[in-house]
Structure formats: structure tokens, C-alpha cells
Scaffold this motif. Structure first.
Motif, mmCIF file in Angstrom:
data_model
loop_
_atom_site.group_PDB
_atom_site.id
_atom_site.type_symbol
_atom_site.label_atom_id
_atom_site.label_comp_id
_atom_site.label_asym_id
_atom_site.label_seq_id
_atom_site.Cartn_x
_atom_site.Cartn_y
_atom_site.Cartn_z
ATOM 1 N N UNK A 25 12.557 37.068 3.897
ATOM 2 C CA UNK A 25 11.132 37.304 4.111
ATOM 3 C C UNK A 25 10.806 38.758 4.433
ATOM 4 N N UNK A 26 11.834 39.541 4.784
ATOM 5 C CA UNK A 26 11.551 40.919 5.187
ATOM 6 C C UNK A 26 11.271 41.785 3.950
ATOM 7 N N UNK A 31 22.908 40.975 8.043
ATOM 8 C CA UNK A 31 22.309 39.652 7.898
ATOM 9 C C UNK A 31 21.565 39.447 6.607
ATOM 10 N N UNK A 32 22.073 39.996 5.502
ATOM 11 C CA UNK A 32 21.389 39.867 4.221
ATOM 12 C C UNK A 32 21.275 38.426 3.751
ATOM 13 N N UNK A 33 22.133 37.548 4.259
ATOM 14 C CA UNK A 33 22.136 36.151 3.807
ATOM 15 C C UNK A 33 21.383 35.217 4.747
ATOM 16 N N UNK A 34 20.650 35.762 5.690
ATOM 17 C CA UNK A 34 19.899 34.914 6.630
ATOM 18 C C UNK A 34 18.521 34.573 6.058
ATOM 19 N N UNK A 35 17.907 33.539 6.630
ATOM 20 C CA UNK A 35 16.560 33.154 6.193
ATOM 21 C C UNK A 35 15.553 34.268 6.463
ATOM 22 N N UNK A 36 15.708 34.947 7.611
ATOM 23 C CA UNK A 36 14.775 36.030 7.947
ATOM 24 C C UNK A 36 14.852 37.164 6.933
ATOM 25 N N UNK A 37 16.052 37.404 6.383
ATOM 26 C CA UNK A 37 16.225 38.502 5.433
ATOM 27 C C UNK A 37 15.431 38.266 4.160
ATOM 28 N N UNK A 41 6.877 44.334 11.222
ATOM 29 C CA UNK A 41 8.264 44.073 11.592
ATOM 30 C C UNK A 41 8.462 44.084 13.092
ATOM 31 N N UNK A 42 7.762 44.950 13.776
ATOM 32 C CA UNK A 42 7.861 45.032 15.232
ATOM 33 C C UNK A 42 7.266 43.807 15.913
ATOM 34 N N UNK A 43 6.109 43.377 15.444
ATOM 35 C CA UNK A 43 5.378 42.320 16.128
ATOM 36 C C UNK A 43 5.728 40.925 15.637
ATOM 37 N N UNK A 44 6.458 40.854 14.514
ATOM 38 C CA UNK A 44 6.837 39.547 13.987
ATOM 39 C C UNK A 44 5.754 38.887 13.160
ATOM 40 N N UNK A 45 4.729 39.643 12.737
ATOM 41 C CA UNK A 45 3.676 39.072 11.910
ATOM 42 C C UNK A 45 4.198 38.830 10.495
ATOM 43 N N UNK A 46 3.511 37.939 9.782
ATOM 44 C CA UNK A 46 3.929 37.624 8.425
ATOM 45 C C UNK A 46 3.669 38.815 7.505
ATOM 46 N N UNK A 47 4.649 39.107 6.670
ATOM 47 C CA UNK A 47 4.519 40.262 5.794
ATOM 48 C C UNK A 47 3.595 39.983 4.614
ATOM 49 N N UNK A 48 3.460 38.733 4.223
ATOM 50 C CA UNK A 48 2.673 38.419 3.039
ATOM 51 C C UNK A 48 1.239 38.913 3.174
ATOM 52 N N UNK A 49 0.633 38.696 4.347
ATOM 53 C CA UNK A 49 -0.747 39.133 4.553
ATOM 54 C C UNK A 49 -0.853 40.655 4.549
ATOM 55 N N UNK A 50 0.178 41.330 5.094
ATOM 56 C CA UNK A 50 0.182 42.790 5.100
ATOM 57 C C UNK A 50 0.308 43.321 3.676
ATOM 58 N N UNK A 51 1.153 42.676 2.889
ATOM 59 C CA UNK A 51 1.338 43.097 1.498
ATOM 60 C C UNK A 51 0.038 42.963 0.703
ATOM 61 N N UNK A 86 10.914 36.784 -2.802
ATOM 62 C CA UNK A 86 11.289 38.186 -2.582
ATOM 63 C C UNK A 86 10.030 39.026 -2.442
ATOM 64 N N UNK A 87 10.066 39.972 -1.549
ATOM 65 C CA UNK A 87 8.907 40.831 -1.310
ATOM 66 C C UNK A 87 8.591 41.657 -2.542
ATOM 67 N N UNK A 88 7.297 41.952 -2.737
ATOM 68 C CA UNK A 88 6.893 42.719 -3.902
ATOM 69 C C UNK A 88 7.170 44.200 -3.723
ATOM 70 N N UNK A 89 7.314 44.624 -2.476
ATOM 71 C CA UNK A 89 7.512 46.049 -2.211
ATOM 72 C C UNK A 89 8.984 46.413 -2.323
ATOM 73 N N UNK A 90 9.295 47.670 -2.520
ATOM 74 C CA UNK A 90 10.699 48.093 -2.627
ATOM 75 C C UNK A 90 11.500 47.657 -1.413
#
Length: 398
Positions: free
Chosen positions: A96-97, A88-94, A314-324, A1-5
Motif C-alpha cells: 500500500x505504500x 519488509x517488501x513482502x508485507x501487506x503494508x508494503x 506516511x507519517x500520520x498513517x493516512x491512506x495514500x489513495x486519497x492523497x494520490x 500498486x501505487x500509481x506514483x514512482x
């Protein structure tokens, strides 16, 4: 789960004189999304306050079914919160967002407060406090009332000068209180001139509106810009008189005398579908432009386009972990450090801001196929802005 809200907030401030159509626009923005025939395969829009949502939907129904516009609200400052809840809260992509909800705060500033002096010290303080509450907004809409413009046909300059004077005087009245702690860092930086009741001008496009404004009130807009520039830190990061938008809540059919509304076609809206794209995408684009052109202090960069890095990813599809990880290093108390991190983040923001055309459409299709509802929503918002430009409903600086 993402660390951000799991919720990201975007704020807009709407300014318009009494009768300029703010309540009708708000009702027409929300109402159609609650209609039984409405369908959206990416997200649902809900009002965070059930009572507010019911009142807005009732306004919409009375316009749709009874051809009755809502009453004007006088001297009432209200903030409406709407949540764009991604599907799509139950999807794999969800999983990671970084967020599932994009919340829009719509700040409605009473038009009467631009037109009249405060009646007491208490009211003056209330106006200042209300204005402070909307300082988190990245975008502000200045409404030009289409009906008043029509009433001043061939004398538009008189109305437009009066309108800009009212806005400017309203800000000057509270300038001293706003500057108690020095220039304001967090402040609406993009001010869009929007023609409300644009259905009254069926032959106009946004260029027609822009040309009319520039022809009749260019100097007045510059005075307004100067007044706002005196309030804020880093006035180079400020856009007024560069962005224009046509807005109409519906097509109103009136008697020839104009005294009675016969029908309101709620399906013929103009510009309202661009409110969410404008609130979420436009600040990101403008931040890139300003950061590339100007030396902007870190504390100002930190306040520009809240959540821009995550939206860009989110727009470009980059991994959020590095942004976080990048965002976790930001220390608002150290402007130099924040500025360095902002410089590192700039390529990510620039890639997102410049994503256009066939590549953007390809990414949107790909996100939909992969059930990545966040990326599909954000790329769709950007596509909607492109379409708005092509349709000449909105105009932004290039």
C-alpha cells in the motif's frame, strides 16, 4: 500498486570552503552504514554508484583503521546518490505504500569556487551549470570550518565575515546567468549554518555556536539572505540564519603540536545521523509554517518539499489513495488550481509537522509492531530530530 514512482528523491546542497571537511563528512555519513557491525531494522543505505560507494567506504576504513583522513578534492563538483531502501517488501503494508526507496542526492559544491575568480568563460559557465544542478535541493548546508574558527580564537569575527563574504560573492558572480529567465521558483529554501569539525569544541552545544554566529556575523548573514532573496520567487519562503547544526565526522586525537593525527574514533560522530531526517522532514515542517503565514503562489508551493503530501501521509498513517487522487488533480500550469489543492492538503501536512512527543513515539511503536516500515522510518526520523533538539545538536525556529 501505487500509481506514483516507487522512489522519492530528496536533495541537499553542501557548501563549504576548501578544507572545511566536506569529503570527510560524506565518507563518515556513508561508511558506518557499510560496517559489518552496523544494524538497522528498518532500512538499508546503499550508494547508487558502486564506484563512488567503494571510494567513500575506503575513506572511512582508512580513517577507522589507519587514522588517515582522505585527501581534499579540489575544483571537483560531485553529486552522490544514496538510496534508503525500506525493508519488509513482502508485507501487506508494503503493497500500500507509495514508495519503497527514499533517495538522497548529496550535492557537493567546490569550495574553491567561492574563493577564486573563474579562469575562463568556460569555467564560469561550468560553475553556473553546476549550481543549477543543485536547485532541486530543499535544504542547503553552509559549513563553518571548526579548525579555522579555532585558529581565529578571540578574532572569530574576522573569519566569519570573510566566510559569509565569500559565499555572497560566489552567488553574485553567477547571479546574472541564474536570472536569465527571471526569479527562480525551485531553489534551496532552508539554509542551515553547520559547524564542521565540532569535535574541536567538546564543551559547545548548538546554542553556543548560534550565539557566536549572531554576535559576530548577524549583519553578514542578513546580507547573504538579501542576496539570495534577489534570486528567488517569493523570498518570504526562505530561511537563513535560523537553523544551526553541529557536525563532526569523528573524534580526532592529535599530537600536542597538532601536526599529526594519532587516532580517529569513528564511533564518536555528531550530527551526521540527522542528515536524512533533516533532508526528509524539515522541508515539510517549514512548508507548513510558510503556507500558514504567507500568501505563497501555487507554482512556489508546488516546488516546496517535493513529495511532502505523501511523506505526511506516511507519517500520520493516512491512506495514500486519497492523497494520490489529490495530487493527480494538480496542474503545474495553473497556479490558482495548484494553490487551492495545496490549501486542501495543508491540514494533512500540518498534522504531520506537529506530530511530537508521546503521540509520535506511540505511532512509531505501532508502526514497528505492524511491520509498516515506511511509517516506522518516517516517525523515527522525526523522533531523531526531536532528540537532536533535546541534545542541543540542532536548533530550528519555533
Amino acid at each position: 500498486m501505487a500509481k506514483f514512482p516507487r522512489v522519492r528523491e530528496q536533495h541537499i546542497a553542501v557548501f563549504g570552503e576548501s578544507g572545511s571537511g566536506k569529503t570527510v563528512l560524506l565518507s563518515s555519513f556513508f561508511g558506518p552504514t557499510q560496517d559489518g557491525g552496523y544494524a538497522n531494522d528498518l532500512w538499508d543505505l546503499v550508494a547508487d554508484d558502486i564506484g563512488q560507494g567503494n571510494r567513500l567506504y575506503r575513506n572511512y576504513l582508512r580513517m577507522r583503521d589507519l587514522a588517515t583522513a582522505p585527501r581534499q578534492t579540489q575544483y571537483k563538483a560531485t553529486t552522490h546518490y544514496f538510496s534508503v531502501k525500506l525493508k519488509g517488501a513482502d508485507t501487506d503494508a508494503a503493497k500500500k505504500r507509495p514508495f519503497d526507496v527514499l533517495r538522497l542526492a548529496w550535492h557537493d559544491y567546490p569550495g574553491e569556487w567561492f574563493e577564486t575568480e573563474p579562469s575562463s568563460a568556460m569555467e564560469s559557465e561550468r560553475r553556473t551549470d553546476t549550481f543549477r544542478s543543485l536547485l532541486r535541493s530543499d535544504v542547503a548546508f553552509l559549513l563553518v570550518d571548526g579548525q579555522k574558527l579555532l585558529d581565529h580564537r578571540r578574532d572569530e569575527e574576522l573569519y566569519l565575515k570573510s566566510l559569509m563574504f565569500s559565499f555572497r560573492q560566489g552567488l553574485l558572480r553567477i547571479k546574472g546567468d541564474l536570472l536569465e529567465d527571471g526569479p527562480i521558483v525551485e531553489f534551496p529554501r532552508v539554509w542551515i549554518l553547520a559547524l564542521s569539525k565540532a569535535d574541536l569544541f567538546p564543551d559547545w552545544d548548538v546554542d553556543t555556536f548560534r550565539d557566536l554566529i549572531i554576535l559576530n556575523a548577524a549583519a553578514d548573514i542578513e546580507q547573504l539572505r538579501s542576496t539570495i532573496a534577489e534570486l528567488i520567487d517569493t523570498p518570504a519562503a526562505l530561511s537563513i540564519g535560523e537553523d544551526f547544526l553541529l557536525l563532526s565526522s569523528a573524534k580526532f586525537e592529535r599530537e600536542s603540536t597538532g601536526s599529526q593525527t594519532l587516532n580517529i574514533d569513528m564511533t564518536r560522530r555528531i550530527g551526521l545521523d540527522l542528515v536524512l531526517p533533516v533532508a526528509s522532514i524539515l522541508p515539510l515542517q517549514r512548508r507548513v509554517q510558510w503556507q500558514e503565514k504567507h500568501d505563497i503562489p501555487g507554482k512556489v508551493l508546488d516546488s516546496l518539499a517535493d513529495g511532502a503530501e505523501l511523506l505526511a501521509a506516511g507519517l500520520t498513517g493516512q491512506k495514500f489513495a486519497s492523497i494520490e487522487k489529490l495530487l493527480a488533480l494538480v496542474n503545474p500550469g495553473k497556479g490558482g488550481k495548484a494553490k487551492k489543492i495545496a490549501a486542501v492538503a495543508l491540514p494533512i501536512l500540518a498534522d504531520a509537522a506537529r506530530l511530537v512527543g508521546p503521540k509520535l513515539r506511540e505511532m512509531n511503536s505501532q508502526a514497528r509492531a505492524q511491520h509498516d516500515y515506511l511509517r516506522a522510518t518516517l516517525t523515527q526520523f522525526k523522533l531523531d530530530l526531536e532528540q537532536g533538539v533535546d541534545d542541543k545538536v540542532i536548533r530550528n525556529p519555533k
